[in-house]
Design an enzyme around this catalytic site. Structure first.
Site, PDB file in Angstrom:
ATOM      1  N   ARG A  34      27.372  77.751  30.441  1.00 15.69           N
ATOM      2  CA  ARG A  34      27.719  79.061  30.985  1.00 15.69           C
ATOM      3  C   ARG A  34      27.087  80.155  30.133  1.00 15.69           C
ATOM      4  NH1 ARG A  34      33.796  79.990  33.039  1.00 15.69           N
ATOM      5  NH2 ARG A  34      33.403  77.790  33.467  1.00 15.69           N
ATOM      6  N   SER A  63      32.300  80.251  37.540  1.00 14.71           N
ATOM      7  CA  SER A  63      33.728  80.359  37.827  1.00 14.71           C
ATOM      8  C   SER A  63      34.149  81.817  37.988  1.00 14.71           C
ATOM      9  CB  SER A  63      34.526  79.657  36.725  1.00 14.71           C
ATOM     10  OG  SER A  63      35.897  79.634  37.028  1.00 14.71           O
ATOM     11  N   HIS A  64      35.019  82.297  37.099  1.00 16.56           N
ATOM     12  CA  HIS A  64      35.571  83.648  37.208  1.00 16.56           C
ATOM     13  C   HIS A  64      34.790  84.678  36.399  1.00 16.56           C
ATOM     14  CE1 HIS A  64      37.310  81.768  33.621  1.00 16.56           C
ATOM     15  NE2 HIS A  64      37.318  82.987  33.107  1.00 16.56           N
ATOM     16  N   LYS A  95      28.581  72.980  35.863  1.00 18.96           N
ATOM     17  CA  LYS A  95      29.592  71.987  35.527  1.00 18.96           C
ATOM     18  C   LYS A  95      29.037  70.622  35.911  1.00 18.96           C
ATOM     19  CE  LYS A  95      33.531  75.098  36.204  1.00 18.96           C
ATOM     20  NZ  LYS A  95      34.800  75.348  36.947  1.00 18.96           N
ATOM     21  N   ASP A 102      40.029  81.609  42.385  1.00 20.83           N
ATOM     22  CA  ASP A 102      39.008  82.147  41.486  1.00 20.83           C
ATOM     23  C   ASP A 102      37.632  81.977  42.122  1.00 20.83           C
ATOM     24  OD1 ASP A 102      38.693  79.417  41.167  1.00 20.83           O
ATOM     25  OD2 ASP A 102      38.565  79.475  38.981  1.00 20.83           O
ATOM     26  N   ASP A 108      34.964  80.011  41.907  1.00 23.52           N
ATOM     27  CA  ASP A 108      34.488  78.735  42.443  1.00 23.52           C
ATOM     28  C   ASP A 108      35.601  77.961  43.143  1.00 23.52           C
ATOM     29  OD1 ASP A 108      35.748  78.327  39.974  1.00 23.52           O
ATOM     30  OD2 ASP A 108      34.548  76.558  39.493  1.00 23.52           O
ATOM     31  N   ASP A 125      38.296  76.468  42.361  1.00 21.22           N
ATOM     32  CA  ASP A 125      38.961  75.258  41.873  1.00 21.22           C
ATOM     33  C   ASP A 125      40.351  75.562  41.327  1.00 21.22           C
ATOM     34  OD1 ASP A 125      38.121  76.569  39.575  1.00 21.22           O
ATOM     35  OD2 ASP A 125      37.347  74.777  38.583  1.00 21.22           O
ATOM     36  N   ARG A 126      40.694  76.848  41.200  1.00 24.58           N
ATOM     37  CA  ARG A 126      42.035  77.252  40.779  1.00 24.58           C
ATOM     38  C   ARG A 126      42.684  78.089  41.874  1.00 24.58           C
ATOM     39  NH1 ARG A 126      42.128  80.541  35.594  1.00 24.58           N
ATOM     40  NH2 ARG A 126      40.148  81.359  36.333  1.00 24.58           N
ATOM     41  N   HIS A 177      44.972  75.048  36.988  1.00 22.88           N
ATOM     42  CA  HIS A 177      44.161  73.877  37.327  1.00 22.88           C
ATOM     43  C   HIS A 177      45.123  72.740  37.666  1.00 22.88           C
ATOM     44  CE1 HIS A 177      40.005  74.986  36.458  1.00 22.88           C
ATOM     45  NE2 HIS A 177      40.434  75.650  35.407  1.00 22.88           N
TER      46      HIS A 177
END
Length: 459
Positions: free
Chosen positions: A14, A103-104, A113, A251, A253, A255-256, A338
């Site tokens: 990242r 992500s965020h 990832k 978020d 992507d 995933d949360r 998560h």
């Protein structure tokens, strides 16, 4: 000499584009990833890729693919996707994968990832350091990355992903619910219509009120980081305005997933962990459920009350996933929202957690604020960060001030007091920060303990 240590983190890649992450670096990482897989005995003839809505994603994917091709791997492109959609692809196809997302993080960032076949994580202890070192070698000898003809396949797995999730949680028989969903201009705007809408599958008894479903990596409305309360304000207002039963915030992507009740009040991720654990234990009695060290004390209590076996883990997805695989746990949850499922290759998926919440709420008559009260037993501070010059010295100072407390050092320092209050103090892996989480039976006791610890940390 190339140094990627500020780009390749403990769990993922990242950084700022193009200063830290650019096409040359992505190409080297693609080659390094395939070589690492082969050296560790994994089948790396094919890998699967997806990317989020960030403008820099397609070019980075193309460069990474060229690097993977040069190492002899065919690349399966699935196009736009959420991170859990990439995990689905890795699991169902049995292929190693790479998800291009930050992500965020703000718009100037992007990242990657990585996972092995079956969505098994690649982190600092499971191959990511090797990937970084090999990529650095390649960047120092650019001629080492050869040119080969592209070997690319294209697969659209969105509908298959939606059908898979629908098969895990049946929402067809719930009472009608009005749901406000804030996608934050992230990938929830891509996956929510496919999973919860009626475009491809049978209609569900859900009225979705969309907020910021337009995919836009510049995040024109607010950051796609629901962990920051400022980014929940629009969702909370919309839930109240529309008289909705609940609100969901994803978020960047997706995933949360964060949840707010019908009053717009947040439902803690610990409560969601306990709620989902209860549901999974009803299906798989006696199973293990993983929770990290800073989830509420209510979580292991509720797991035990429902016949499950609670197991504590360090914070971080690689630790949670390793514990889940070791114990064959049915579910795992973290304070950061998560949520991990055995039925989803032990990987995290915000969408599946949201579906469990919808099924639980829609299967009984109470509003969410009342229904969730069963799982919200204690007063919690949330995570509070403090910048410090010498983290170990501050931790020692706090320990000395609470010499009579029971010490637990599974992850940072957890101190438990005789009245049932506890707190955890952890040093950040990447920044000069101490992270504090406090919980107590009553709000006033929590506030007093929080302020006492912060006075030492910041004094």
């Amino acid at each position: 000499m190339s140094d990627l240590s500020q780009l390749v983190k403990a769990y993922d890649v990242r950084g700022v584009v193009p200063d830290q992450l650019n096409e040359t670096v992505a190409r080297a990482l693609g080659t390094a990833f395939v070589e690492m897989l082969r050296e560790s005995g994994d089948d790396a003839d094919r890998i699967v890729l997806a990317h989020d809505m960030r403008e820099t994603g397609p070019a980075l994917v193309a460069a990474f693919s060229a690097g993977a091709n040069s190492a002899g791997a065919t690349v399966v492109h699935t196009g736009l996707g959420s991170t859990d959609q990439l995990y689905y692809a890795s699991g169902v196809l049995g292929l190693p994968g790479a998800m291009f997302t930050a992500s965020h993080n703000p718009a100037k960032y992007n990242g990657i990832k990585l996972c092995r076949a079956g969505a098994r994580p690649v982190g600092q202890d499971s191959g990511l350091i090797i990937v970084r070192q090999r990529a650095e070698e390649l960047l120092n000898d650019i001629d080492a990355v050869g040119e080969v003809p592209p070997a690319i396949e294209h697969r659209d797995l969105l509908a298959d992903y939606a059908r898979h999730l629908r098969g895990l949680v049946d929402l067809s028989g719930i009472r009608p619910l009005k749901v406000v969903v804030d996608a934050g201009n992230g990938m929830g705007g891509h996956t929510v219509p496919a999973v919860l809408g009626d475009q491809e599958l049978a209609a569900l008894p859900l009225e979705i009120v969309p907020l910021y479903f337009e995919l836009d990596g510049s995040f024109p409305n607010h950051e796609a980081n629901p962990l920051d309360p400022a980014n929940l304000v629009d969702l909370q207002a919309a839930v109240r305005e529309h008289g909705a039963d609940l609100g969901l915030a994803f978020d960047g992507d997706a995933d949360r997933c964060f949840v707010v009740d019908e009053n717009g009040d947040p439902v803690s991720p610990s409560a969601i962990t306990a709620l989902v654990a209860k549901r999974e234990l009803a299906k798989f009695p006696g199973s293990t459920v993983i929770h990290n060290v800073i989830t509420s004390a209510a979580v292991p209590e509720i797991i035990t009350e429902n016949g499950g076996v609670p197991v504590r883990s360090r914070v971080g997805h690689s630790f949670i996933k390793a514990e889940m695989a070791r114990t064959n746990a049915v579910f795992g949850g973290e304070h950061s929202a998560h949520y991990y499922f055995r039925d989803f290759w032990f990987a995290d998926t915000g969408m599946l957690a949201a579906m469990h919440v919808l099924a639980a709420l829609g299967g009984q008559p109470q509003p969410l604020s009342q229904f969730a009260a069963e799982f919200e037993r204690y007063a919690a501070s949330g995570e509070i960060n403090s910048t410090v010059a010498d983290a170990p010295a501050k931790i020692a100072e706090v320990r000395a001030a609470f010499a009579d407390a029971t010490l637990d050092e599974l992850d940072g320092m957890t101190l438990r007091l005789s009245d049932g209050a506890w707190f955890n103090l952890r040093a950040s892996n990447t920044e000069p920060l101490l992270r504090l989480n406090v919980e107590a039976p009553k709000p006033d006791r929590m506030a007093a303990l929080r302020d006492q610890v912060l006075a030492i940390v910041r004094g």
